[in-house]
Design an enzyme around this catalytic site. Structure first.
Site, short mmCIF file in Angstrom:
data_model
loop_
_atom_site.label_atom_id
_atom_site.label_comp_id
_atom_site.label_asym_id
_atom_site.label_seq_id
_atom_site.Cartn_x
_atom_site.Cartn_y
_atom_site.Cartn_z
N ARG A 199 0.79 -1.22 0.00
CA ARG A 199 0.00 0.00 0.00
C ARG A 199 0.82 1.27 0.00
O ARG A 199 0.64 2.14 -0.83
CB ARG A 199 -0.85 0.06 1.27
N THR A 200 1.72 1.38 0.96
CA THR A 200 2.38 2.67 1.14
C THR A 200 3.17 3.04 -0.12
O THR A 200 3.06 4.15 -0.63
CB THR A 200 3.26 2.66 2.40
N LYS B 122 25.37 -3.89 -0.47
CA LYS B 122 26.84 -3.83 -0.59
C LYS B 122 27.45 -3.10 0.59
O LYS B 122 28.65 -2.87 0.64
CB LYS B 122 27.22 -3.09 -1.87
N ARG C 294 11.20 3.97 3.53
CA ARG C 294 10.78 3.03 4.60
C ARG C 294 12.01 2.23 5.00
O ARG C 294 12.77 1.78 4.14
CB ARG C 294 9.69 2.10 4.10
N HIS D 48 4.85 6.14 11.64
CA HIS D 48 4.39 5.96 10.26
C HIS D 48 3.50 7.16 9.96
O HIS D 48 2.28 7.04 9.85
CB HIS D 48 3.63 4.64 10.16
C1 NCD Z 1 1.27 -0.68 8.25
C2 NCD Z 1 2.77 -0.61 8.45
O1 NCD Z 1 3.53 -0.85 7.51
O2 NCD Z 1 3.17 -0.27 9.55
N1 NCD Z 1 0.90 -0.87 6.92
C3 NCD Z 1 0.76 0.21 6.12
O3 NCD Z 1 1.69 0.92 5.82
N2 NCD Z 1 -0.48 0.50 5.72
C4 NCD Z 1 0.62 -1.62 9.15
C5 NCD Z 1 1.09 -3.04 9.18
O4 NCD Z 1 2.02 -3.44 8.48
O5 NCD Z 1 0.49 -3.80 9.95
#
Ligand code: NCD
Length: 305
Positions: free
Chosen positions: A51-52, A80, A101, A129
């Site tokens: 999703r993100t 590396k 991320r 997040h």
């Molecule tokens: C969340 C995350 O990555 O923290 N997912 C997301 O980005 N929508 C929640 C999860 O992974 O449970």
């Protein structure tokens, strides 16, 4: 130039402006379809995501911009031994804005300190997040019409769930919010968050039973047990199905309660709940794109000055 590391990086007034922009984008997508023409977004994902990452990419493409990046640390020079600081200096030459991320808490912050372009924290370990929080807040504001005066239940893995930590941080700034933390003993909300709530005199309670508190809730934020952050599989297996939201449980909730979930869902919401009009987790995904569009526009604007 601004970065986004935590939802608190924006004042509540700035958030209002961001959400107004996101709502305008929702109503008039064509007006924004070329505003990022010639701009590039880099998505640097050192940890899995559907999703993100796709939401960021979809947002940039809907603004007329382009995207590049990697979705797995193994495909980047991190494999590396390259440091995050070096990687971001390189990315700064290739792109205008970066969403990162990382499994290590604080890594996007290190990147931001060396970056020539705005950096967005797209999730750092079990820490924060912020863009999920912007998504959650826009969803609540759009569907409930307000961001104050409600009781929110946060249920599941409150220990490792970074979306929960970010959301609590952000909601603390609004009037009349009461938190109910619903978790097994082992997955309780971290003490540092409880300390902040006590310090600010914000109403909260911790419970184990979801059934008992269901009738009190205006919002229920369900979460997945974060398998990847457990130290042993045995504990995960014991706790993973601790809560399952079913139609029967929903019958105890208010008629206008909303169910949110950052997704991915594993077992914690039974699919039979998906058809309930109070289930807002798929709508939430769409709001996530609008709010990321608004964020990209806002941060690129800040980089001009
Ligand atoms: C969340 C995350 O990555 O923290 N997912 C997301 O980005 N929508 C929640 C999860 O992974 O449970």
């Amino acid at each position: 130039m601004r970065h986004l590391m935590s939802p608190l990086d924006f004042s509540t007034e700035e958030l209002d402006r961001l959400f107004d922009l996101a709502s305008d984008i929702e109503k008039n997508p064509d007006k924004y379809s070329k505003v990022c023409e010639g701009k590039k977004l880099a998505t640097c994902f050192y940890e899995p995501s559907t999703r993100t990452r796709l939401s960021f990419e979809s947002a940039m493409l809907s603004l007329g911009g382009d995207v590049l990046g990697f979705s797995d640390a193994a495909c980047s020079s991190a494999s590396k031994g390259e440091s995050v600081s070096d990687t971001i200096r390189i990315i700064s030459c290739y792109a205008d804005i970066c969403a990162m991320r990382h499994p290590k808490e604080g890594a996007p912050m290190v990147a931001a300190s060396k970056s020539g372009i705005p950096v967005i924290n797209a999730g750092d370990g079990g820490h924060q997040h912020p863009t999920q929080t912007l998504t959650d807040l826009l969803t609540i504001r759009s569907l409930k019409g307000r961001l104050n005066n409600f009781t929110i239940g946060l249920c599941g893995d409150l220990k490792f769930g970074r979306t929960v930590h970010s959301l609590i941080n952000a909601l603390m700034r609004y009037e009349g919010i009461s938190f109910i933390f619903i978790s097994p003993e082992e997955l309780r909300i971290p003490d540092y968050i409880i300390d902040i709530l006590n310090e600010k005199n914000i109403s909260y309670k911790e419970v184990i039973s979801l059934d008992d508190v269901m009738p009190e809730l205006d919002l229920l934020y369900m979460t997945r047990v974060q398998r990847e952050r457990f130290f042993n599989e045995e504990d995960y297996v014991r706790l993973k199905d601790f809560y399952i939201l079913t139609r029967e449980k929903m019958s105890k909730a208010k008629d206008d309660m909303l169910v949110l979930h950052p997704l991915p869902r594993v077992n914690e919401i039974s699919v039979e709940v998906d058809d309930d009009p109070r289930a807002a987790y798929f709508k939430q995904v769409q709001y996530g794109v609008y709010v990321r569009m608004a964020l990209i526009i806002t941060l690129l604007e800040s980089a001009k000055n």
